[in-house]
Design a protein around this motif. Structure first.
Motif: not given
Length: 739
Positions: A47-51
């Motif tokens: 998983g990864f997040a871009v915020l």
């Protein structure tokens, strides 16, 4: 990796190449720029997040923001509001170990219900976010700095579009699956998607304390704060299949999971070599690079594997993983071990034209999203790379030299033999001794070297090179790969085979020199086309040849002079293509841009041929480029414009950051400048004519390991010389300084 420019599917048929006026079918839409505003990234596992810098997601439409898990966006919107207004941003920073993001916020001027005013800067909000085991955790810590009690409304706005990563990149789909949403508990919203691949995907949003109102796309609660009082609200977003835990996590789970993230990071970096220097900013650059590498390094049952980059390439890529492991080998050999084991486990065992697979070939890319499952893109398990297989052989030999780990290379020997057979059979399509590529279906990548954009391989007049194509650097990889296999074979007792492989490598070297050298341009041809016509183009690919050792020394020096001349060296680094070439464009993906990993391999080649000053100059250029970047982070690439005073390098709009091999490049170039070499058989660490660039007075390396030996060393520049002191040593290995 595919060329991130645009998504149009029309290609020329018949010659295996895209037309010069056509776009690659797997490009990334240019409006999806990653540099037009600050973004923050988090990653754990698959998983990864871009915020954005507020910690929000989706405030600007059609961006790469979101929480992704296994190539699907499970959270496309998450916005935090106080009394319906967006808070004011005070600061936003990833933790030094990259395990979490902390955002400091405060309230704007607000008129509360009933007319009471809430002056700005009354409520302080510390927002902490991180990923752990498929769960996106957030904690909102609130504190009232006012002199009276305040009752404030908090709003959380969320949504999940379940778009495949290739859709987010710009690919259009004719059909999608079905979405549904429900709230089965007062603290929980569930958003579901039944994909066309038959898989159910679910996003579960839980809030503690339970909100007063909750719906499929928003939740609301009030918090009352006495003067000086602190309160917390915890939000967790679970991403995955039906097995996602539906129990509300609560505040205790937030802190336990946060503790686990920190422990996992410390464990992954506990035994690596560390570097400090005389330059504070360079230390910041190196610290960011280490943080990014171990953020991208994903632990599986076979060990660590550095996923290529965020957001577009957060998965296993064969070429990227191998080169990252090579550049990090002196810092941490366990990355190379993990890469070798994963790629051995996924090595092709049979022919499959749809995935460009042949027996013995090493994986290019692994995807787990809906479009890959359906075959809408060919990358579920895709083998369209010509260089990963010889690079795999090179890495195996380098790993043995570095570690002496005979047990691992012995276990890999069947895979090494299969890779060698591929070089001799499927890899050499016409039996001329060179390794070529040509995609087997129109859905595959047209170009299959590291410069895999549609327009990267061409003739001096700008016309396309038609396949099958033999890239110059791939012949170098094949040469070095066979020599590496020969060394392994000799170690394992296969002396006769070792001799044959060495002889085969020497034949290749002679044929390569006579066929690829182009006197009129003073370098090696970029490639041979299907008619064996050389592409007489001055490109950085020739620098990789020095890294492999295939070059005649006099010609290697000429290549180096060309690459460090004004037409190729921008001041920030070596361009992929020299100015004046037909397709030169400093804003292109592969035809004039600067790639840090490309520079690192070239610099290691310089060092191999004794050109240490050139390697140090590359190090200085890349450091200066990194110093101008936000977070001191080298991106995947940047534009190849000439360096200008008082300005940093020009950003490439959709470059990934972090990118594993870009981060690792600094350690590769530093090792090149220091002439750092390992010989496990001789039990020696060597510093071969070390050089430090002008911006560094000294470098200290701690926990440098060879076998059972650990040592700390300090290198200090004295004018043009570099002195070496051993600060600590445990174990029998020697350090040898070669002048």
């Amino acid at each position: 990796m595919g060329d991130p420019v645009r998504n149009v599917v029309s290609l020329k048929a018949g010659n295996g190449q895209a037309g010069a006026n056509l776009w690659s079918e797997y490009d990334i839409e240019p409006q999806g720029s990653l540099v037009d505003r600050p973004l923050r990234t988090l990653k754990h596992g698959d998983g990864f997040a871009v915020l954005d810098s507020f910690g929000d997601i989706g405030t600007v439409p059609d961006t790469a923001e979101g929480v992704f898990y296994r190539d699907t966006r499970f959270l496309s919107r998450f916005e935090f509001r106080i009394e319906g207004a967006r808070p004011l941003l005070l600061s936003s920073a990833a933790h030094e170990d990259k395990s979490a993001l902390t955002v400091d916020l405060t309230n704007p001027d607000i008129v509360l219900p009933g007319g009471e005013k809430l002056p700005r800067d009354t409520i302080f909000i510390e927002r902490t976010a991180f990923l752990w085991d498929g769960m996106f955790h957030q904690r909102f810590g609130l504190r009232n700095f006012g002199r009276s009690a305040r009752r404030i409304r908090l709003d959380f706005l969320y949504g999940a579009d379940f778009r495949d990563l290739f859709e987010v990149r710009g690919t259009k789909r004719k059909r999608r699956g079905r979405e549904s949403a429900a709230c089965h508990a007062p603290d929980r919203a569930e958003i579901r998607y039944r994909g066309l691949d038959g898989l159910d995907r679910v996003t579960v949003v839980t809030i503690d304390p339970a909100p007063e109102q909750i719906a499929a796309d928003r939740a609301m609660l009030h918090v009352t704060l006495a003067p000086g009082e602190r309160r917390s609200v915890v939000v967790a977003v679970g991403c995955g299949s039906e097995k996602v835990a539906l129990a509300p996590p609560g505040a205790a789970d937030f802190f336990l999971s946060y503790r686990d993230t920190r422990r996992a990071r410390r464990a992954s970096t506990a035994d690596i070599a560390t570097v400090t220097t005389s330059h504070d900013v360079f230390d910041e650059v190196l610290c960011r690079a280490v943080s990014d590498i171990y953020t991208l390094a994903t632990r599986g049952p076979l060990g660590l594997y550095p996923y290529a980059g965020i957001p577009w390439f957060s998965t296993v890529f064969g070429r990227d993983g191998i080169i990252t492991a090579m550049l990090m080998l002196w810092i941490d050999p366990k990355i190379a071990k993990g890469v070798l084991k994963v790629l051995a486990a996924t090595q092709a065992t049979e022919a499959d034209p749809k995935s460009d697979a042949q027996p013995g070939k090493i994986l290019h890319e692994l995807r787990q999203g809906e479009m890959a499952n359906l075959g809408e893109v060919p990358f579920g398990r895709y083998y369209g790379t010509v260089d990963a297989t010889p690079l795999f052989l090179m890495l195996a030999g380098m790993y043995l030299d570095r570690t002496g780990d005979r047990e691992t290379v012995s276990a890999l020997w069947p895979n090494i033999e299969a890779a060698l057979r591929w070089l001799d059979q499927s890899g050499d399509m016409d039996g001329d001794g060179f390794v070529e590529y040509r995609r087997e279906t129109e859905s595959g990548l047209a170009n299959q070297g590291w410069k895999d954009s549609h327009d990267a391989i061409f003739h001096a007049d700008g016309s396309d090179a038609t396949g099958p194509i033999a890239l110059c650097e791939v012949q170098g990889y094949a040469y070095a790969g066979r020599l590496a296999a020969a060394k392994i074979a000799r170690t394992l007792g296969f002396a006769e085979l070792a001799g044959r492989l060495a002889e085969q490598a020497e034949r290749l070297r002679r044929n390569f020199e006579s066929t690829f050298w182009c006197e009129e341009i003073g370098t090696y041809a970029l490639a041979l086309d299907g008619a064996k016509r050389p592409c007489r183009v001055r490109a950085s690919n020739a620098g990789h040849l020095l890294f492999t050792g295939i070059c005649d020394p006099e010609r290697a020096a000429r290549v180096a002079r060309l690459l460090m001349g004004g037409g190729s060296f921008s001041g920030w680094g070596i361009r992929t293509l020299a100015t004046g070439e037909a397709r030169f464009n400093p804003m292109s993906y592969h035809n004039g841009s600067v790639w840090p990993h490309d520079n690192a391999l070239v610099a290691l080649g310089f060092a191999r041929y004794g050109l240490k000053q050139e390697a140090a100059r590359v190090l200085a250029g890349l450091f200066d480029a990194a110093a101008h970047q936000e977070l001191r982070r080298l991106p995947e690439l940047f534009c190849g414009f000439e360096r200008r005073p008082h300005r940093g390098p020009t950003a490439y709009p959709v470059a990934c950051a972090p990118q594993a091999w870009a981060s690792a490049s600094l350690f590769g170039v530093l090792a090149a400048s220091l002439g750092l070499e390992f010989d496990h058989a001789a039990d020696e660490i060597r510093l071969n004519e070390p050089v430090l660039p002008g911006f560094l007075e000294g470098v200290t390396i701690r926990n440098l390991a060879l076998g059972e030996t650990r040592m700390d060393i300090r290198l200090t520049r004295h004018g043009g010389d570099v002195g070496t002191n051993v600060l600590r040593r445990t174990g029998p290995a020697r350090i040898v300084v070669m002048k």
